[in-house]
Scaffold this motif. Structure first.
Motif, PDB file in Angstrom:
ATOM      1  N   ALA A  29       6.836 -58.034  26.739  1.00 46.86           N
ATOM      2  CA  ALA A  29       8.294 -58.209  26.765  1.00 46.86           C
ATOM      3  C   ALA A  29       8.857 -58.373  25.345  1.00 46.86           C
ATOM      4  N   CYS A  30       8.146 -59.110  24.509  1.00 45.91           N
ATOM      5  CA  CYS A  30       8.589 -59.293  23.120  1.00 45.91           C
ATOM      6  C   CYS A  30       8.591 -57.969  22.358  1.00 45.91           C
ATOM      7  N   LEU A  31       7.535 -57.196  22.518  1.00 48.46           N
ATOM      8  CA  LEU A  31       7.433 -55.919  21.802  1.00 48.46           C
ATOM      9  C   LEU A  31       8.497 -54.929  22.269  1.00 48.46           C
ATOM     10  N   HIS A  32       8.818 -54.931  23.572  1.00 47.39           N
ATOM     11  CA  HIS A  32       9.860 -54.036  24.082  1.00 47.39           C
ATOM     12  C   HIS A  32      11.238 -54.439  23.588  1.00 47.39           C
ATOM     13  N   ALA A  33      11.469 -55.738  23.394  1.00 40.03           N
ATOM     14  CA  ALA A  33      12.780 -56.230  22.952  1.00 40.03           C
ATOM     15  C   ALA A  33      12.969 -56.146  21.437  1.00 40.03           C
ATOM     16  N   ALA A  34      11.894 -55.991  20.695  1.00 37.24           N
ATOM     17  CA  ALA A  34      11.973 -56.005  19.230  1.00 37.24           C
ATOM     18  C   ALA A  34      12.667 -54.758  18.695  1.00 37.24           C
ATOM     19  N   ASP A  35      13.391 -54.927  17.589  1.00 36.13           N
ATOM     20  CA  ASP A  35      13.987 -53.781  16.898  1.00 36.13           C
ATOM     21  C   ASP A  35      12.889 -52.973  16.242  1.00 36.13           C
ATOM     22  N   ARG A  36      13.082 -51.672  16.237  1.00 37.28           N
ATOM     23  CA  ARG A  36      12.109 -50.789  15.605  1.00 37.28           C
ATOM     24  C   ARG A  36      12.682 -50.266  14.297  1.00 37.28           C
ATOM     25  N   GLN A  37      11.864 -50.273  13.293  1.00 41.83           N
ATOM     26  CA  GLN A  37      12.248 -49.775  11.984  1.00 41.83           C
ATOM     27  C   GLN A  37      11.292 -48.656  11.593  1.00 41.83           C
ATOM     28  N   PRO A  38      11.821 -47.568  11.052  1.00 44.15           N
ATOM     29  CA  PRO A  38      10.920 -46.491  10.627  1.00 44.15           C
ATOM     30  C   PRO A  38      10.078 -46.926   9.426  1.00 44.15           C
ATOM     31  N   ILE A  39       8.894 -46.381   9.353  1.00 44.38           N
ATOM     32  CA  ILE A  39       8.033 -46.628   8.202  1.00 44.38           C
ATOM     33  C   ILE A  39       8.303 -45.520   7.199  1.00 44.38           C
ATOM     34  N   ILE A  40       8.722 -45.909   6.004  1.00 41.36           N
ATOM     35  CA  ILE A  40       9.102 -44.943   4.979  1.00 41.36           C
ATOM     36  C   ILE A  40       8.160 -45.087   3.788  1.00 41.36           C
ATOM     37  N   SER A  41       7.561 -43.981   3.378  1.00 43.08           N
ATOM     38  CA  SER A  41       6.704 -43.981   2.189  1.00 43.08           C
ATOM     39  C   SER A  41       7.581 -43.769   0.961  1.00 43.08           C
ATOM     40  N   TYR A  42       7.297 -44.515  -0.078  1.00 42.69           N
ATOM     41  CA  TYR A  42       8.069 -44.421  -1.313  1.00 42.69           C
ATOM     42  C   TYR A  42       7.172 -44.007  -2.471  1.00 42.69           C
ATOM     43  N   ALA A  43       7.793 -43.442  -3.472  1.00 43.86           N
ATOM     44  CA  ALA A  43       7.139 -43.152  -4.744  1.00 43.86           C
ATOM     45  C   ALA A  43       8.027 -43.725  -5.841  1.00 43.86           C
ATOM     46  N   VAL A  44       7.429 -44.007  -6.959  1.00 42.55           N
ATOM     47  CA  VAL A  44       8.187 -44.524  -8.090  1.00 42.55           C
ATOM     48  C   VAL A  44       8.209 -43.457  -9.180  1.00 42.55           C
ATOM     49  N   LEU A  45       9.401 -43.168  -9.650  1.00 40.95           N
ATOM     50  CA  LEU A  45       9.569 -42.232 -10.754  1.00 40.95           C
ATOM     51  C   LEU A  45       9.812 -43.022 -12.034  1.00 40.95           C
ATOM     52  N   SER A  46       9.072 -42.702 -13.071  1.00 43.05           N
ATOM     53  CA  SER A  46       9.340 -43.241 -14.398  1.00 43.05           C
ATOM     54  C   SER A  46      10.108 -42.165 -15.144  1.00 43.05           C
ATOM     55  N   PRO A  86      12.330 -42.429  -1.582  1.00 48.42           N
ATOM     56  CA  PRO A  86      11.572 -42.028  -0.391  1.00 48.42           C
ATOM     57  C   PRO A  86      10.843 -40.711  -0.676  1.00 48.42           C
ATOM     58  N   CYS A  87       9.581 -40.630  -0.311  1.00 48.74           N
ATOM     59  CA  CYS A  87       8.772 -39.445  -0.630  1.00 48.74           C
ATOM     60  C   CYS A  87       9.387 -38.154  -0.110  1.00 48.74           C
ATOM     61  N   GLU A  88      10.074 -38.203   1.019  1.00 48.85           N
ATOM     62  CA  GLU A  88      10.668 -36.983   1.575  1.00 48.85           C
ATOM     63  C   GLU A  88      11.832 -36.472   0.726  1.00 48.85           C
ATOM     64  N   ARG A  89      12.394 -37.303  -0.141  1.00 49.35           N
ATOM     65  CA  ARG A  89      13.509 -36.885  -1.002  1.00 49.35           C
ATOM     66  C   ARG A  89      13.084 -36.727  -2.461  1.00 49.35           C
ATOM     67  N   LEU A  90      11.811 -36.859  -2.734  1.00 47.01           N
ATOM     68  CA  LEU A  90      11.298 -36.863  -4.099  1.00 47.01           C
ATOM     69  C   LEU A  90      11.678 -35.609  -4.881  1.00 47.01           C
ATOM     70  N   ASP A  91      11.443 -34.440  -4.304  1.00 47.80           N
ATOM     71  CA  ASP A  91      11.751 -33.196  -5.012  1.00 47.80           C
ATOM     72  C   ASP A  91      13.240 -33.068  -5.296  1.00 47.80           C
ATOM     73  N   ASP A  92      14.082 -33.516  -4.357  1.00 44.01           N
ATOM     74  CA  ASP A  92      15.533 -33.454  -4.556  1.00 44.01           C
ATOM     75  C   ASP A  92      15.983 -34.350  -5.705  1.00 44.01           C
ATOM     76  N   VAL A  93      15.397 -35.553  -5.777  1.00 45.47           N
ATOM     77  CA  VAL A  93      15.768 -36.485  -6.853  1.00 45.47           C
ATOM     78  C   VAL A  93      15.304 -35.953  -8.202  1.00 45.47           C
ATOM     79  N   ILE A  94      14.096 -35.408  -8.257  1.00 46.18           N
ATOM     80  CA  ILE A  94      13.602 -34.844  -9.520  1.00 46.18           C
ATOM     81  C   ILE A  94      14.484 -33.676  -9.957  1.00 46.18           C
ATOM     82  N   ARG A  95      14.889 -32.837  -8.998  1.00 52.31           N
ATOM     83  CA  ARG A  95      15.776 -31.712  -9.314  1.00 52.31           C
ATOM     84  C   ARG A  95      17.123 -32.217  -9.844  1.00 52.31           C
ATOM     85  N   MET A  96      17.676 -33.271  -9.224  1.00 54.38           N
ATOM     86  CA  MET A  96      18.941 -33.841  -9.677  1.00 54.38           C
ATOM     87  C   MET A  96      18.813 -34.375 -11.100  1.00 54.38           C
TER      88      MET A  96
END
Length: 112
Positions: A29-46, A86-96
């Motif tokens: 019951a607790c797990l069904h009532a809990a909010d779900r958050q997507p897991i997002i992989s990140y990368a760091v750009l220097s 976010p890794c899925e936007r990495l190429d877009d950010v590098i291009r920008m």
């Protein structure tokens, strides 16, 4: 995620099977009532960029759900920035960054 079910009554009236069903049902019951958050992989750009490009890069980063993690400092070459993306936007950010700096910014990436 973890679920903790505490028992306030010390008796054994439910028996072992009844306790397992009660705990399992409560956890379910607790797990069904809990909010779900997507897991997002990140990368760091220097990023090392010219002083003139810093403000435009900071502005552009906000459009990609990326965050400026920190400014590492100022050098003779310009500004050193750490950007969490976010890794899925990495190429877009590098291009920008490349477009804004006219190809002059140095970008290195590493996974978080």
């Amino acid at each position: 995620m973890a679920v903790v079910v505490s028992r306030w009554f010390g008796g054994v009236l439910l028996g072992a099977g009844g306790l397992v069903r009660a705990y399992g049902g409560t956890a379910s019951a607790c797990l069904h009532a809990a909010d779900r958050q997507p897991i997002i992989s990140y990368a760091v750009l220097s990023v090392t960029c010219a002083f003139a490009d810093e403000a435009r890069i900071r502005t552009g980063v906000g459009a990609f759900t990326a965050a400026l993690a920190e400014t590492n400092g100022f050098t003779a070459e310009g500004v050193q920035l750490q950007i969490k993306v976010p890794c899925e936007r990495l190429d877009d950010v590098i291009r920008m960054i490349t477009d804004v700096s006219r190809g002059q910014a140095k970008v290195q990436k590493s996974p978080v």
